[in-house]
Enzyme design. Structure first.
Site, PDB file in Angstrom:
ATOM      1  N   GLU A  44      62.897 -63.403 -17.691  1.00  0.00           N
ATOM      2  CA  GLU A  44      62.537 -63.939 -19.010  1.00  0.00           C
ATOM      3  C   GLU A  44      61.086 -63.621 -19.336  1.00  0.00           C
ATOM      4  O   GLU A  44      60.756 -63.212 -20.453  1.00  0.00           O
ATOM      5  CB  GLU A  44      62.759 -65.451 -19.032  1.00  0.00           C
ATOM      6  CG  GLU A  44      62.358 -66.122 -20.335  1.00  0.00           C
ATOM      7  CD  GLU A  44      62.505 -67.634 -20.283  1.00  0.00           C
ATOM      8  OE1 GLU A  44      61.926 -68.320 -21.144  1.00  0.00           O
ATOM      9  OE2 GLU A  44      63.205 -68.136 -19.375  1.00  0.00           O
ATOM     10  N   ASP A  48      60.167 -61.140 -22.434  1.00  0.00           N
ATOM     11  CA  ASP A  48      59.349 -61.627 -23.544  1.00  0.00           C
ATOM     12  C   ASP A  48      58.290 -60.595 -23.918  1.00  0.00           C
ATOM     13  O   ASP A  48      58.072 -60.309 -25.102  1.00  0.00           O
ATOM     14  CB  ASP A  48      58.699 -62.958 -23.153  1.00  0.00           C
ATOM     15  CG  ASP A  48      57.732 -63.460 -24.220  1.00  0.00           C
ATOM     16  OD1 ASP A  48      58.163 -63.664 -25.363  1.00  0.00           O
ATOM     17  OD2 ASP A  48      56.543 -63.636 -23.906  1.00  0.00           O
ATOM     18  N   GLU A 120      65.819 -63.146 -23.672  1.00  0.00           N
ATOM     19  CA  GLU A 120      64.663 -62.415 -23.165  1.00  0.00           C
ATOM     20  C   GLU A 120      64.934 -61.862 -21.768  1.00  0.00           C
ATOM     21  O   GLU A 120      64.549 -60.726 -21.449  1.00  0.00           O
ATOM     22  CB  GLU A 120      63.441 -63.332 -23.141  1.00  0.00           C
ATOM     23  CG  GLU A 120      62.929 -63.706 -24.520  1.00  0.00           C
ATOM     24  CD  GLU A 120      61.849 -64.764 -24.483  1.00  0.00           C
ATOM     25  OE1 GLU A 120      61.132 -64.900 -25.484  1.00  0.00           O
ATOM     26  OE2 GLU A 120      61.718 -65.459 -23.452  1.00  0.00           O
TER      27      GLU A 120
END
Length: 232
Positions: A44, A48, A120
Site C-alpha cells: 500500500e 500510493d 493502492e
C-alpha cells in the site's frame, strides 16, 4: 460483468498477475488476517507513491497547458480515498479481501479506508510482478471515469464548492444533496443535488462523497452549457 462477480483467478488474468501470485495474495491481505510484513501495508505504501506519479503523468499528458496549481488539485481529485474505494468496489475487491473473522462479521471490507488501501496495494503489487507498463495501464483503466471528468473540466476547487459559488453568484440558495433510494443488491449510491426544491443534477458512486461530487459536476455542466428547457 460486474465487479462483485470477479474471482481471484479472473482478476489475475485480467491485469497480468501470475496464476498463483504471491504479490496479489499479499495485496488482498488485511493486517487483521496476517502479521507484518505479510499484510498489504508495505505494498500500500509503495502503491500510493506510484499512484501519485502515474496520475500526475496522465494529467500532464492530457492537460499540456495547465498550471501547476490546477494539476495539483486535479490529481488530488483523482487520488483520494473515495475514488480509490470506488475503483476497488468495481474490481470486486470486498469479496476477495482476506480479513479476520471478526472483521468479516463487522463488514469492514466495505470501509472506504480499507478499500482504498487495497487498491493502492494492487498498484504496488502489479508493478512488482509485471512491471511499470502493466501498473500504469491498470491505473489508467480503473480510474478512467474520474480521470476523464477532471480532464474535461479542470478546476482549482472541489466541484461542490464551485457549484455553491455559481449558485450564490445567481442569488440562489445553497445546494442540498439528497441520497436517492437504491436497490438492496446494488453497491452504488445515487445522489441528487437540489436548489430551492429543484433537481440540478444527479450522480452515482460507490461512496457517498464520490456520488455527491458526480452530482455537483452534473449540475455544473448544465450551468455552463444550458440545455433547451433546462431549469438552469
Amino acid at each position: 460483468r460486474g465487479g462483485a462477480e470477479m474471482t481471484l483467478t479472473e482478476l489475475a488474468e485480467r491485469w497480468g498477475f501470475l496464476e498463483e501470485s504471491l504479490y496479489l495474495e499479499q495485496a488482498l491481505t488485511h493486517r487483521s488476517a496476517a502479521p507484518h510484513p505479510h499484510s498489504n501495508e508495505r505494498l500500500e505504501f509503495f502503491g500510493d507513491a506510484l499512484l501519485n506519479l502515474y496520475v500526475a503523468r496522465l494529467l500532464m499528458d492530457a492537460l499540456p497547458d495547465a498550471a501547476e496549481g490546477v494539476l495539483t488539485l486535479a490529481r488530488a481529485s483523482v487520488v483520494d480515498r473515495e475514488t480509490q474505494a470506488d475503483a476497488a468496489q468495481a474490481l470486486g475487491i470486498p469479496e476477495l479481501l482476506r480479513i479476520d473473522t471478526g472483521g468479516q462479521k463487522m463488514g469492514i471490507a466495505q470501509q472506504t479506508r480499507l478499500l482504498s488501501g487495497a487498491y493502492e496495494a494492487l498498484v504496488g503489487a502489479l508493478y512488482m510482478e509485471a512491471g511499470e507498463a502493466h501498473a500504469l495501464a491498470f491505473v489508467k483503466a480503473t480510474l478512467e471515469e474520474p480521470l476523464q471528468a477532471v480532464i474535461q473540466n479542470p478546476a482549482t476547487k472541489h466541484p461542490k464548492s464551485r457549484l455553491q459559488e455559481a449558485l450564490q453568484a445567481q442569488g440562489r440558495k445553497k445546494p442540498e444533496y439528497r441520497t436517492s433510494t437504491t436497490q438492496p443488491d446494488t453497491v452504488t449510491v445515487s445522489v441528487e443535488v437540489l436548489c430551492e426544491g429543484l433537481v440540478l443534477g444527479q450522480g452515482t458512486g460507490r461512496a457517498l462523497r464520490a456520488a455527491e461530487k458526480a452530482a455537483a459536476l452534473s449540475a455544473l455542466a448544465h450551468l455552463t452549457e444550458p440545455q433547451p428547457g433546462s431549469i438552469l
